[in-house]
Design a protein around this motif. Structure first.
Motif, PDB file in Angstrom:
ATOM      1  N   GLU A  93      26.880 -40.697   3.593  1.00  0.00           N
ATOM      2  CA  GLU A  93      25.484 -40.579   3.198  1.00  0.00           C
ATOM      3  C   GLU A  93      24.942 -39.321   3.863  1.00  0.00           C
ATOM      4  O   GLU A  93      24.795 -39.275   5.087  1.00  0.00           O
ATOM      5  N   SER A 159      22.544 -37.003  -0.241  1.00  0.00           N
ATOM      6  CA  SER A 159      22.393 -38.375  -0.708  1.00  0.00           C
ATOM      7  C   SER A 159      20.961 -38.855  -0.574  1.00  0.00           C
ATOM      8  O   SER A 159      20.479 -39.646  -1.382  1.00  0.00           O
ATOM      9  N   ARG A 160      20.293 -38.381   0.493  1.00  0.00           N
ATOM     10  CA  ARG A 160      18.932 -38.848   0.762  1.00  0.00           C
ATOM     11  C   ARG A 160      18.137 -37.734   1.430  1.00  0.00           C
ATOM     12  O   ARG A 160      18.631 -37.072   2.348  1.00  0.00           O
TER      13      ARG A 160
END
Length: 262
Positions: A93, A159-160
């Motif tokens: 992530e 991812s974020r």
């Protein structure tokens, strides 16, 4: 530039424990200008890697053994010496500030590992500050047959997107995300109130803070450092050089604020 005359360094990375549950990873054969610190932080449910270095040596094999849980890869900022290995972790992530996301996807730097890849104005500024600005950025090769002239920083997809006030949870450890522009627009740090550990990226380290590069802002830098001065920090893990404690943190902040007047 050619790597034919350079020795092979094996191992390329050096690992050392710098705080409980925290291992620092360095690349000693990079020039000091781009020799960044990476941090591997072990958690109960997740492991956290802060930055990924220059991408000259292969980082993934070094971490395959100590990393046994899902991996979070936190990006303090998207300068090449901090994101070069991101592409090796497509299953992680990957976290980054919105202002740095496009630079992470598409790093904008010419190929090769020489100082000639920097703009002349940047090299002149660095030389005035006492940095070496000629020749190679490495003094060894990560493996036999490696061609420094073919080096290229490979992008990675976030991812974020994270901003001020977000958190990074590792099960038994909880870090608060601090947005600290100055060195770069989307510069981030991680603050763990429970331990007093600050993972500062390039906002603060024990050396000359670079605020003349593209995207930097001295007024933002001053404000970010004033914020850090007020935190009850016990240990600073900077993006470069050696870790240090609160007294040194205050000293470094005060030196910068006195140097860079408003």
């Amino acid at each position: 530039m050619t790597g034919g005359a350079l020795p092979v360094a094996d191992p390329w990375f050096v690992l050392d424990a710098v705080a409980p549950g925290v291992v620092r990873i360095t690349e000693p054969h990079l020039d000091v200008l781009i020799r960044a610190n990476l941090y591997l932080i072990e958690g109960r449910t997740h492991d956290l890697l802060v930055d990924s270095g220059m991408g000259v040596g292969r980082l993934r094999p070094v971490l395959d053994r100590p990393v046994t849980k899902p991996l979070i890869l936190f990006t303090t900022h998207a300068h090449v010496d901090h994101i070069g290995g991101h592409h090796e972790f497509p299953d992680a992530e990957i976290l980054v500030h919105p202002a740095e996301a496009e630079a992470l996807r598409r790093p904008d730097l010419p190929p090769g590992l020489g100082f000639d890849q920097f703009e002349p104005a940047t090299r002149a500024d660095l030389e005035a500050l006492g940095f070496r600005t000629e020749g190679s950025l490495i003094d060894a090769l990560p493996r036999a047959g490696y061609d420094p002239d073919r080096y290229r920083c490979i992008g990675a997809e976030p991812s974020r997107l994270v901003e001020e006030g977000d958190t990074v949870e590792l099960g038994d450890r909880r870090f608060e995300v601090l947005h600290l522009p100055g060195h770069s627009p989307g510069g981030l740090a991680l603050w763990e109130p429970a331990s007093g550990v600050l993972v500062a990226g390039d906002t603060l380290y024990d050396g000359l803070l670079l605020d003349m590069i593209a995207g930097a802002s001295i007024p933002d830098y001053r404000e970010s450092l004033r914020r850090l001065r007020d935190l009850p920090v016990t240990r600073v893990l900077g993006g470069h050089r050696e870790p240090f404690g609160r007294d040194r943190m205050v000293e470094l902040v005060d030196l910068y604020l006195a140097w860079r007047k408003p």
